[in-house]
Design a protein around this motif. Sequence first.
Motif, mmCIF file in Angstrom:
data_model
loop_
_atom_site.group_PDB
_atom_site.id
_atom_site.type_symbol
_atom_site.label_atom_id
_atom_site.label_comp_id
_atom_site.label_asym_id
_atom_site.label_seq_id
_atom_site.Cartn_x
_atom_site.Cartn_y
_atom_site.Cartn_z
ATOM 1 N N TYR A 42 0.838 -1.207 0.000
ATOM 2 C CA TYR A 42 0.000 0.000 0.000
ATOM 3 C C TYR A 42 0.871 1.255 0.000
ATOM 4 O O TYR A 42 1.053 1.909 1.028
ATOM 5 C CB TYR A 42 -0.912 0.000 1.232
ATOM 6 N N VAL A 46 -2.550 2.664 4.268
ATOM 7 C CA VAL A 46 -3.681 1.797 4.554
ATOM 8 C C VAL A 46 -4.170 2.072 5.965
ATOM 9 O O VAL A 46 -3.376 2.340 6.875
ATOM 10 C CB VAL A 46 -3.273 0.308 4.392
ATOM 11 N N GLU A 49 -8.365 -0.402 10.069
ATOM 12 C CA GLU A 49 -9.468 -1.342 9.856
ATOM 13 C C GLU A 49 -9.175 -2.277 8.678
ATOM 14 O O GLU A 49 -9.346 -3.495 8.780
ATOM 15 C CB GLU A 49 -10.767 -0.569 9.601
ATOM 16 N N GLU A 50 -8.730 -1.698 7.566
ATOM 17 C CA GLU A 50 -8.450 -2.513 6.391
ATOM 18 C C GLU A 50 -7.273 -3.439 6.631
ATOM 19 O O GLU A 50 -7.299 -4.617 6.243
ATOM 20 C CB GLU A 50 -8.165 -1.617 5.181
ATOM 21 N N ARG A 53 -8.294 -6.414 8.651
ATOM 22 C CA ARG A 53 -9.033 -7.394 7.865
ATOM 23 C C ARG A 53 -8.110 -8.214 6.976
ATOM 24 O O ARG A 53 -8.250 -9.439 6.873
ATOM 25 C CB ARG A 53 -10.081 -6.680 7.016
#
Length: 274
Positions: A42, A46, A49-50, A53
């Motif tokens: 990323y 990022v 939360e992402e 996950r």
Amino acid sequence: MEHTQTYAGSTDPVGNRPTAADSSRVVGSDRVLAVLKELARYPDGVGLEELTRVVASPKPTVHRALGALRRAGLADQDARGRYVLGDEFLRMAFAHHEARPEAVRIRPVLDALAHRFGETAHYAVLDGREVVYRAKVDPPTGAVRLTSTIGGRNPAHTTAVGKVLLARRLGTVEEVEAWIGGSPAARRTDRSLCTAAALHQELTATRERGYGVDDQENETGVNCLALPVCPNSPTVPSGAVSVSALAYRTPLASLVDALDEIRALIGPLTEPRH
């Protein structure tokens, strides 16, 4: 005093099993490394939360991992609060890359090839079933450039650099079959050579002519010619240099016709011809 590291499920030098605390530290370090590797995907950052996950770990665990990485300078937060790789990580990565003797010696060759052909030049090494790109130079001009990256990987059997290096290791069809193993060889395009018989025939031809080709086998519309190079030894190739070209503007036949010129540009790094 020699330091010995133990891992979960292993024993130390005197046969003791690791404690639960030892195992948790190893698992924790694995999670930190998983978060670090994911951050590299990323470049624009990022969110927590992402990231939670994607790495499939509890939010507090990921947050603690990010904290450890930030304290070490390996991660940072931008103005939007998104996490990115830290400047210290980038400094170490690029310093290590540039300090490699092969990178220092290969770069002028790639510059010359990219400038001469107006196409992308790569240096790659073999790593198991894949090639890893250690250096890349894009053409100085041209609206369309390849998306390959330093550190990126491709299947060895679909690339010119991979085939020219595999040709030195796999001399018989039985060796090719063993190398392919139980997993099917990846088919990147409808031109990929995926059977042991087809790949063995191609590797035999590669050994005989002394160079490898990729005729749109790894990516449709892109062909490539590669030669083994010896940046660290006068006689033993440690990798291969390639010219990767868009087929519509530099056909494979044009690269083959320019073989002697490519060899001349690689110069003393070229594998000695017998």
